[in-house]
Design a protein around this motif. Sequence first.
Motif, PDB file in Angstrom:
ATOM      1  N   LEU A  38       0.894  -1.172   0.047  1.00  0.00           N
ATOM      2  CA  LEU A  38       0.027  -0.189   0.002  1.00  0.00           C
ATOM      3  C   LEU A  38       0.882   1.425   0.098  1.00  0.00           C
ATOM      4  O   LEU A  38       0.614   2.181  -0.541  1.00  0.00           O
ATOM      5  N   GLY A  39       1.809   1.306   0.679  1.00  0.00           N
ATOM      6  CA  GLY A  39       2.884   2.515   0.708  1.00  0.00           C
ATOM      7  C   GLY A  39       3.666   2.540  -0.362  1.00  0.00           C
ATOM      8  O   GLY A  39       3.683   3.728  -0.929  1.00  0.00           O
ATOM      9  N   GLN A  40       3.843   1.536  -1.362  1.00  0.00           N
ATOM     10  CA  GLN A  40       4.460   1.647  -2.715  1.00  0.00           C
ATOM     11  C   GLN A  40       3.388   2.374  -3.591  1.00  0.00           C
ATOM     12  O   GLN A  40       3.671   3.106  -4.361  1.00  0.00           O
ATOM     13  N   LEU A  41       2.108   1.835  -3.506  1.00  0.00           N
ATOM     14  CA  LEU A  41       1.025   2.380  -4.268  1.00  0.00           C
ATOM     15  C   LEU A  41       0.923   3.898  -4.011  1.00  0.00           C
ATOM     16  O   LEU A  41       0.670   4.645  -4.998  1.00  0.00           O
ATOM     17  N   ARG A  42       0.897   4.278  -2.848  1.00  0.00           N
ATOM     18  CA  ARG A  42       0.613   5.625  -2.708  1.00  0.00           C
ATOM     19  C   ARG A  42       1.925   6.333  -3.140  1.00  0.00           C
ATOM     20  O   ARG A  42       1.738   7.535  -3.346  1.00  0.00           O
ATOM     21  N   MET A  43       3.373   5.813  -3.026  1.00  0.00           N
ATOM     22  CA  MET A  43       4.147   6.468  -3.394  1.00  0.00           C
ATOM     23  C   MET A  43       4.204   6.563  -5.036  1.00  0.00           C
ATOM     24  O   MET A  43       4.917   7.601  -5.607  1.00  0.00           O
ATOM     25  N   ASP A  44       3.746   5.626  -5.673  1.00  0.00           N
ATOM     26  CA  ASP A  44       3.360   5.877  -7.150  1.00  0.00           C
ATOM     27  C   ASP A  44       2.310   6.862  -7.435  1.00  0.00           C
ATOM     28  O   ASP A  44       1.962   6.969  -8.632  1.00  0.00           O
ATOM     29  N   GLY A  45       1.712   7.506  -6.677  1.00  0.00           N
ATOM     30  CA  GLY A  45       0.866   8.571  -6.884  1.00  0.00           C
ATOM     31  C   GLY A  45      -0.643   8.226  -6.713  1.00  0.00           C
ATOM     32  O   GLY A  45      -1.599   9.298  -6.778  1.00  0.00           O
ATOM     33  N   MET A  46      -1.072   7.087  -6.005  1.00  0.00           N
ATOM     34  CA  MET A  46      -2.545   6.819  -5.736  1.00  0.00           C
ATOM     35  C   MET A  46      -2.669   7.505  -4.313  1.00  0.00           C
ATOM     36  O   MET A  46      -1.881   7.658  -3.331  1.00  0.00           O
ATOM     37  N   THR A  47      -3.983   7.904  -4.047  1.00  0.00           N
ATOM     38  CA  THR A  47      -4.399   8.384  -2.831  1.00  0.00           C
ATOM     39  C   THR A  47      -4.471   6.997  -1.963  1.00  0.00           C
ATOM     40  O   THR A  47      -4.517   6.033  -2.393  1.00  0.00           O
ATOM     41  N   GLU A  48      -4.862   7.037  -0.678  1.00  0.00           N
ATOM     42  CA  GLU A  48      -4.778   6.128   0.161  1.00  0.00           C
ATOM     43  C   GLU A  48      -6.106   5.358  -0.237  1.00  0.00           C
ATOM     44  O   GLU A  48      -5.885   3.996  -0.041  1.00  0.00           O
ATOM     45  N   GLY A  49      -7.150   5.712  -0.391  1.00  0.00           N
ATOM     46  CA  GLY A  49      -8.527   5.036  -0.986  1.00  0.00           C
ATOM     47  C   GLY A  49      -8.189   4.541  -2.275  1.00  0.00           C
ATOM     48  O   GLY A  49      -8.645   3.460  -2.175  1.00  0.00           O
ATOM     49  N   GLU A  50      -7.660   5.098  -3.210  1.00  0.00           N
ATOM     50  CA  GLU A  50      -7.253   4.552  -4.551  1.00  0.00           C
ATOM     51  C   GLU A  50      -6.474   3.198  -4.452  1.00  0.00           C
ATOM     52  O   GLU A  50      -6.452   2.200  -4.869  1.00  0.00           O
ATOM     53  N   ALA A  51      -5.444   3.277  -3.475  1.00  0.00           N
ATOM     54  CA  ALA A  51      -4.414   2.374  -3.113  1.00  0.00           C
ATOM     55  C   ALA A  51      -5.179   1.056  -2.730  1.00  0.00           C
ATOM     56  O   ALA A  51      -4.836  -0.100  -2.834  1.00  0.00           O
ATOM     57  N   PHE A  52      -5.907   1.502  -1.605  1.00  0.00           N
ATOM     58  CA  PHE A  52      -6.550   0.266  -0.933  1.00  0.00           C
ATOM     59  C   PHE A  52      -7.465  -0.496  -1.681  1.00  0.00           C
ATOM     60  O   PHE A  52      -7.638  -1.503  -1.865  1.00  0.00           O
ATOM     61  N   GLU A  53      -8.515   0.545  -2.566  1.00  0.00           N
ATOM     62  CA  GLU A  53      -9.249  -0.245  -3.820  1.00  0.00           C
ATOM     63  C   GLU A  53      -8.397  -1.223  -4.549  1.00  0.00           C
ATOM     64  O   GLU A  53      -8.895  -2.152  -4.974  1.00  0.00           O
ATOM     65  N   TYR A  54      -7.402  -0.479  -5.074  1.00  0.00           N
ATOM     66  CA  TYR A  54      -6.523  -1.261  -6.057  1.00  0.00           C
ATOM     67  C   TYR A  54      -5.853  -2.473  -5.457  1.00  0.00           C
ATOM     68  O   TYR A  54      -5.906  -3.650  -6.179  1.00  0.00           O
TER      69      TYR A  54
END
Length: 79
Positions: free
Chosen positions: A54-70
């Motif tokens: 989840l941290g990597q997804l957020r670092m890639d530009g996703m919001t917390e919600g987007e990262a969680f959903e993805y």
Amino acid sequence: MSSEHTLRQKLTLVMDARESTIRFLDGHDDALLGMVEDEDEPYYNAVYSCERILGQLRMDGMTEGEAFEYFEYNIRGSK
């Protein structure tokens, strides 16, 4: 086995020696923790840190919600 090997490489070598296979997630080697046997399948699954992914997804530009959903749909929900 050299200490220069990544955990993914080490696990692959172990599986090769056992003549078995392991399923990895591409692009998340930094979150790799180990492996677990899937009793219902003829292979092992790699185990990952959800928080690191989840941290990597957020670092890639996703919001917390987007990262969680993805993560829930594309990673946890995949088989």
